[in-house]
Design a protein around this motif. Structure first.
Motif, mmCIF file in Angstrom:
data_model
loop_
_atom_site.group_PDB
_atom_site.id
_atom_site.type_symbol
_atom_site.label_atom_id
_atom_site.label_comp_id
_atom_site.label_asym_id
_atom_site.label_seq_id
_atom_site.Cartn_x
_atom_site.Cartn_y
_atom_site.Cartn_z
ATOM 1 N N ALA A 7 0.836 -1.215 0.000
ATOM 2 C CA ALA A 7 0.000 0.000 0.000
ATOM 3 C C ALA A 7 0.867 1.260 0.000
ATOM 4 C CB ALA A 7 -0.932 -0.005 1.203
ATOM 5 N N ALA A 8 1.955 1.261 0.772
ATOM 6 C CA ALA A 8 2.859 2.416 0.779
ATOM 7 C C ALA A 8 3.527 2.590 -0.577
ATOM 8 C CB ALA A 8 3.911 2.249 1.878
ATOM 9 N N LEU A 9 3.882 1.476 -1.206
ATOM 10 C CA LEU A 9 4.482 1.544 -2.541
ATOM 11 C C LEU A 9 3.473 2.078 -3.549
ATOM 12 C CD1 LEU A 9 6.867 1.016 -4.437
ATOM 13 C CD2 LEU A 9 6.028 -1.329 -4.686
ATOM 14 N N GLU A 10 2.241 1.602 -3.476
ATOM 15 C CA GLU A 10 1.196 2.097 -4.383
ATOM 16 C C GLU A 10 0.994 3.597 -4.210
ATOM 17 O OE1 GLU A 10 -2.002 -0.527 -3.269
ATOM 18 O OE2 GLU A 10 -1.625 -1.816 -5.011
ATOM 19 N N GLU A 11 1.005 4.055 -2.955
ATOM 20 C CA GLU A 11 0.844 5.483 -2.697
ATOM 21 C C GLU A 11 2.004 6.272 -3.293
ATOM 22 O OE1 GLU A 11 0.778 8.464 1.136
ATOM 23 O OE2 GLU A 11 -0.027 6.443 1.387
ATOM 24 N N TRP A 12 3.226 5.758 -3.166
ATOM 25 C CA TRP A 12 4.405 6.440 -3.698
ATOM 26 C C TRP A 12 4.377 6.487 -5.227
ATOM 27 C CZ3 TRP A 12 8.012 9.633 -2.141
ATOM 28 C CH2 TRP A 12 9.130 9.819 -2.946
#
Length: 126
Positions: A7-12
């Motif tokens: 999820a953090a990667l998707e946000e980035w």
């Protein structure tokens, strides 16, 4: 265990989606960060440290994706051709014929350096 979530990667990466191999990329990125921080003492339970590690991790993944080199197999290649095969290795920092590029991207190193959480971290390239 990776320092960042999918999820953090998707946000980035927004608006781009995370790749199918996101967990593997995050794991490899976390290993590169661990290697860079090897021997340093820091509070891994501190939420600010965790946020810093997560940010460095997603930036490391983006770098691997941009290079299209998940495993680092091309670390020491400056150029490569197909058809009659032609490979050119990067020059080492000491001027010898073989060398390798940094295993940690400059942007991830900058995150770690400027956070103030990793006293003794020194960014060394090559």
């Amino acid at each position: 265990m990776p320092y960042a979530t999918v999820a953090a990667l998707e946000e980035w990466l927004t608006p781009e989606p995370a790749p199918a191999n996101a967990v593997r990329l995050l794991t490899r990125a976390s290993t590169a960060i661990d290697r860079a921080l090897y021997g340093l003492a820091y509070d891994a339970d501190d939420p600010e440290v965790q946020a810093t590690l997560s940010l460095a991790c997603v930036q490391q993944v983006q770098w691997a994706m941009d290079r299209d080199d998940e495993t680092g197999a091309q670390d020491d290649l400056a150029s490569m051709s197909t058809g009659q095969r032609s490979f050119t290795r990067r020059a080492a920092a000491d001027g010898s014929s073989a060398g390798s590029s940094a295993r940690l991207t400059q942007s991830a190193a900058d995150v770690l350096l400027t956070s103030g959480h990793f006293h003794g971290f020194v960014w060394v390239e090559g």
